[in-house]
Motif scaffolding. Sequence first.
Motif, PDB file in Angstrom:
ATOM      1  N   PRO A   1       3.469  32.785 -14.667  1.00 59.07           N
ATOM      2  CA  PRO A   1       3.735  33.800 -13.552  1.00 59.07           C
ATOM      3  C   PRO A   1       5.148  34.733 -13.927  1.00 59.07           C
ATOM      4  CG  PRO A   1       4.592  31.782 -12.651  1.00 59.07           C
ATOM      5  CD  PRO A   1       3.768  31.414 -13.978  1.00 59.07           C
ATOM      6  N   THR A   2       4.743  35.928 -13.675  1.00 63.61           N
ATOM      7  CA  THR A   2       5.827  36.942 -13.690  1.00 63.61           C
ATOM      8  C   THR A   2       6.539  37.481 -12.402  1.00 63.61           C
ATOM      9  OG1 THR A   2       4.626  38.700 -14.076  1.00 63.61           O
ATOM     10  CG2 THR A   2       5.219  37.406 -16.203  1.00 63.61           C
ATOM     11  N   LYS A   3       5.501  37.348 -11.491  1.00 62.48           N
ATOM     12  CA  LYS A   3       5.878  37.658  -9.899  1.00 62.48           C
ATOM     13  C   LYS A   3       5.082  37.047  -9.182  1.00 62.48           C
ATOM     14  CE  LYS A   3       2.686  41.854 -10.293  1.00 62.48           C
ATOM     15  NZ  LYS A   3       2.750  43.190  -9.951  1.00 62.48           N
ATOM     16  N   GLY A   4       5.377  36.794  -7.772  1.00 63.25           N
ATOM     17  CA  GLY A   4       4.985  36.260  -6.655  1.00 63.25           C
ATOM     18  C   GLY A   4       5.523  35.066  -6.195  1.00 63.25           C
ATOM     19  N   TYR A   5       5.021  34.145  -5.477  1.00 62.31           N
ATOM     20  CA  TYR A   5       5.545  33.038  -4.679  1.00 62.31           C
ATOM     21  C   TYR A   5       4.771  31.903  -4.969  1.00 62.31           C
ATOM     22  CZ  TYR A   5       8.076  36.849  -2.294  1.00 62.31           C
ATOM     23  OH  TYR A   5       8.692  37.950  -2.080  1.00 62.31           O
ATOM     24  N   ALA A   6       5.453  30.653  -4.965  1.00 61.42           N
ATOM     25  CA  ALA A   6       4.750  29.514  -5.049  1.00 61.42           C
ATOM     26  C   ALA A   6       5.442  28.445  -4.458  1.00 61.42           C
ATOM     27  CB  ALA A   6       4.489  29.141  -6.673  1.00 61.42           C
ATOM     28  N   THR A   7       4.891  27.436  -3.900  1.00 61.11           N
ATOM     29  CA  THR A   7       5.580  26.332  -3.301  1.00 61.11           C
ATOM     30  C   THR A   7       4.958  25.095  -3.523  1.00 61.11           C
ATOM     31  OG1 THR A   7       6.994  25.522  -1.327  1.00 61.11           O
ATOM     32  CG2 THR A   7       4.681  26.666  -1.171  1.00 61.11           C
ATOM     33  N   HIS A   8       5.248  24.035  -3.366  1.00 63.37           N
ATOM     34  CA  HIS A   8       4.868  22.516  -3.615  1.00 63.37           C
ATOM     35  C   HIS A   8       5.560  21.630  -2.656  1.00 63.37           C
ATOM     36  CE1 HIS A   8       2.512  19.402  -5.125  1.00 63.37           C
ATOM     37  NE2 HIS A   8       3.550  18.616  -5.035  1.00 63.37           N
ATOM     38  N   LEU A   9       4.726  20.925  -1.742  1.00 67.20           N
ATOM     39  CA  LEU A   9       5.270  19.905  -0.751  1.00 67.20           C
ATOM     40  C   LEU A   9       4.485  18.624  -0.916  1.00 67.20           C
ATOM     41  CD1 LEU A   9       6.303  20.337   2.816  1.00 67.20           C
ATOM     42  CD2 LEU A   9       4.818  18.632   2.144  1.00 67.20           C
TER      43      LEU A   9
ATOM     44  N   PRO B   1       0.800  -1.271   0.050  1.00 67.14           N
ATOM     45  CA  PRO B   1       0.209  -0.050  -0.141  1.00 67.14           C
ATOM     46  C   PRO B   1       0.837   1.403   0.131  1.00 67.14           C
ATOM     47  CG  PRO B   1      -0.041  -1.020   2.232  1.00 67.14           C
ATOM     48  CD  PRO B   1       0.780  -1.545   1.276  1.00 67.14           C
ATOM     49  N   SER B   2       0.237   2.365  -0.100  1.00 68.90           N
ATOM     50  CA  SER B   2       0.890   3.850  -0.254  1.00 68.90           C
ATOM     51  C   SER B   2      -0.038   4.748   0.381  1.00 68.90           C
ATOM     52  CB  SER B   2       1.617   3.921  -1.618  1.00 68.90           C
ATOM     53  OG  SER B   2       0.355   4.084  -2.715  1.00 68.90           O
ATOM     54  N   LEU B   3       0.644   5.677   0.930  1.00 67.35           N
ATOM     55  CA  LEU B   3      -0.035   6.896   1.335  1.00 67.35           C
ATOM     56  C   LEU B   3       0.763   8.026   0.975  1.00 67.35           C
ATOM     57  CD1 LEU B   3      -0.071   5.591   5.254  1.00 67.35           C
ATOM     58  CD2 LEU B   3      -2.114   5.427   3.468  1.00 67.35           C
ATOM     59  N   TYR B   4      -0.107   9.272   0.718  1.00 63.73           N
ATOM     60  CA  TYR B   4       0.739  10.533   0.125  1.00 63.73           C
ATOM     61  C   TYR B   4      -0.288  11.647   0.686  1.00 63.73           C
ATOM     62  CZ  TYR B   4      -3.106  10.962  -3.210  1.00 63.73           C
ATOM     63  OH  TYR B   4      -4.304  11.304  -4.024  1.00 63.73           O
ATOM     64  N   TYR B   5       0.442  12.714   0.765  1.00 66.71           N
ATOM     65  CA  TYR B   5      -0.071  14.100   1.095  1.00 66.71           C
ATOM     66  C   TYR B   5       0.806  14.977   0.360  1.00 66.71           C
ATOM     67  CZ  TYR B   5      -0.434  18.654   3.388  1.00 66.71           C
ATOM     68  OH  TYR B   5      -0.810  19.725   3.832  1.00 66.71           O
ATOM     69  N   ASN B   6      -0.018  16.097  -0.496  1.00 67.02           N
ATOM     70  CA  ASN B   6       0.525  17.220  -1.263  1.00 67.02           C
ATOM     71  C   ASN B   6      -0.140  18.395  -0.603  1.00 67.02           C
ATOM     72  OD1 ASN B   6       1.802  15.174  -2.833  1.00 67.02           O
ATOM     73  ND2 ASN B   6       0.054  14.881  -4.107  1.00 67.02           N
ATOM     74  N   MET B   7       0.883  19.520  -0.868  1.00 62.30           N
ATOM     75  CA  MET B   7       0.250  20.772  -0.475  1.00 62.30           C
ATOM     76  C   MET B   7       0.947  21.753  -1.485  1.00 62.30           C
ATOM     77  SD  MET B   7       1.076  23.996   0.695  1.00 62.30           S
ATOM     78  CE  MET B   7       2.705  24.014   1.447  1.00 62.30           C
ATOM     79  N   SER B   8       0.103  22.550  -2.040  1.00 58.82           N
ATOM     80  CA  SER B   8       0.598  23.363  -2.968  1.00 58.82           C
ATOM     81  C   SER B   8       0.009  25.008  -2.741  1.00 58.82           C
ATOM     82  CB  SER B   8       0.079  23.223  -4.437  1.00 58.82           C
ATOM     83  OG  SER B   8      -1.484  23.121  -4.478  1.00 58.82           O
ATOM     84  N   TYR B   9       0.924  25.907  -2.934  1.00 56.36           N
ATOM     85  CA  TYR B   9       0.525  27.218  -2.470  1.00 56.36           C
ATOM     86  C   TYR B   9       0.885  28.189  -3.573  1.00 56.36           C
ATOM     87  CZ  TYR B   9       0.910  31.792  -0.172  1.00 56.36           C
ATOM     88  OH  TYR B   9       0.647  33.370   0.003  1.00 56.36           O
ATOM     89  N   PHE B  10       0.081  28.900  -4.110  1.00 53.38           N
ATOM     90  CA  PHE B  10       0.357  29.973  -5.282  1.00 53.38           C
ATOM     91  C   PHE B  10      -0.261  31.324  -5.114  1.00 53.38           C
ATOM     92  CE2 PHE B  10       0.208  25.691  -7.523  1.00 53.38           C
ATOM     93  CZ  PHE B  10       1.290  25.916  -8.255  1.00 53.38           C
ATOM     94  N   ASP B  11       0.826  32.129  -5.235  1.00 54.58           N
ATOM     95  CA  ASP B  11       0.448  33.637  -4.729  1.00 54.58           C
ATOM     96  C   ASP B  11       0.853  34.460  -5.872  1.00 54.58           C
ATOM     97  OD1 ASP B  11      -0.446  36.041  -3.808  1.00 54.58           O
ATOM     98  OD2 ASP B  11       0.650  36.004  -2.030  1.00 54.58           O
ATOM     99  N   VAL B  12       0.745  34.248  -7.249  1.00 53.11           N
ATOM    100  CA  VAL B  12       1.193  34.937  -8.148  1.00 53.11           C
ATOM    101  C   VAL B  12       0.194  35.629  -9.275  1.00 53.11           C
ATOM    102  CG1 VAL B  12       2.906  32.948  -8.325  1.00 53.11           C
ATOM    103  CG2 VAL B  12       1.080  32.658  -9.529  1.00 53.11           C
ATOM    104  N   ASP B  13       0.829  36.464 -10.013  1.00 55.62           N
ATOM    105  CA  ASP B  13       0.008  37.198 -10.749  1.00 55.62           C
ATOM    106  C   ASP B  13      -0.724  36.186 -11.974  1.00 55.62           C
ATOM    107  OD1 ASP B  13       2.142  36.638 -11.955  1.00 55.62           O
ATOM    108  OD2 ASP B  13       2.544  38.789 -12.943  1.00 55.62           O
ATOM    109  N   TYR B  14      -0.404  35.254 -12.499  1.00 57.12           N
ATOM    110  CA  TYR B  14      -0.612  34.547 -13.511  1.00 57.12           C
ATOM    111  C   TYR B  14      -0.101  33.058 -13.297  1.00 57.12           C
ATOM    112  CZ  TYR B  14      -2.601  33.003 -18.043  1.00 57.12           C
ATOM    113  OH  TYR B  14      -3.067  32.540 -19.195  1.00 57.12           O
TER     114      TYR B  14
END
Length: 215
Positions: free
Chosen positions: A187-195, A170-183
């Motif tokens: 994107p041309t500005k802002g912040y983004a992360t993925h875990l 079996p397998s378990l997973y957790y993902n989190m994404s955060y986008f604070d960008v203009d497009y």
Amino acid sequence: NILVEVKERWYLFPVPVFRPVDRNLNQWLVEQKGSLDRVNYGAKFSYNNATGRNDKFRLWLINGYTKQISFSYSRPYIDKNLKWGMASSFAWGKNREISYNTVEDKQVFLKDPDSYVRRFMNGHAGVSFRPAIRTRHSFGIGFTSEEVNDTIVALNPSYFKSGRNRIGYPSLYYNMSYFDVDYIPYPTKGYATHLSLSKNGLNSNINLWQLHVKG
């Protein structure tokens, strides 16, 4: 008076598949002499907005080196508050030839024209949660099973652990994404992360943690 004209997009996309299974094109053309026996071919069907709720359905029908059927379904929201979504997938396939070992930096293959030497199956189901605009969480479970015939185990007892010819975990997973960008698409500005955090297996046969972070 305001006139709004809407043009419907095309929802169903049948796409042909032709893909050599070797690690690169040079290996397929030079070492394998462009053999069509080492090619996967078939079709992929993509159905967008299948029920009118921006859901997506994918179906793969593959023949050739690997005989495989797989499908997936995802829906971004399943509740009235537009916070919870879901996704699922399943794949099943088999091969007449596999690489069972590496000798002097070269892959060693075994092919049986009369039977299949490898069978595999995997599936997963998960949910997603979007509490606000910028952040989305997703978590789920899955199961993977793979089996090879006894000839593979005789040639390489370490193909699976302890001379086994079948493994399932079996397998378990957790993902989190955060986008604070203009497009988001460009994107041309802002912040983004993925875990991404995953756990495969629960015992000594398969016991693997994986952590990926990017920003």
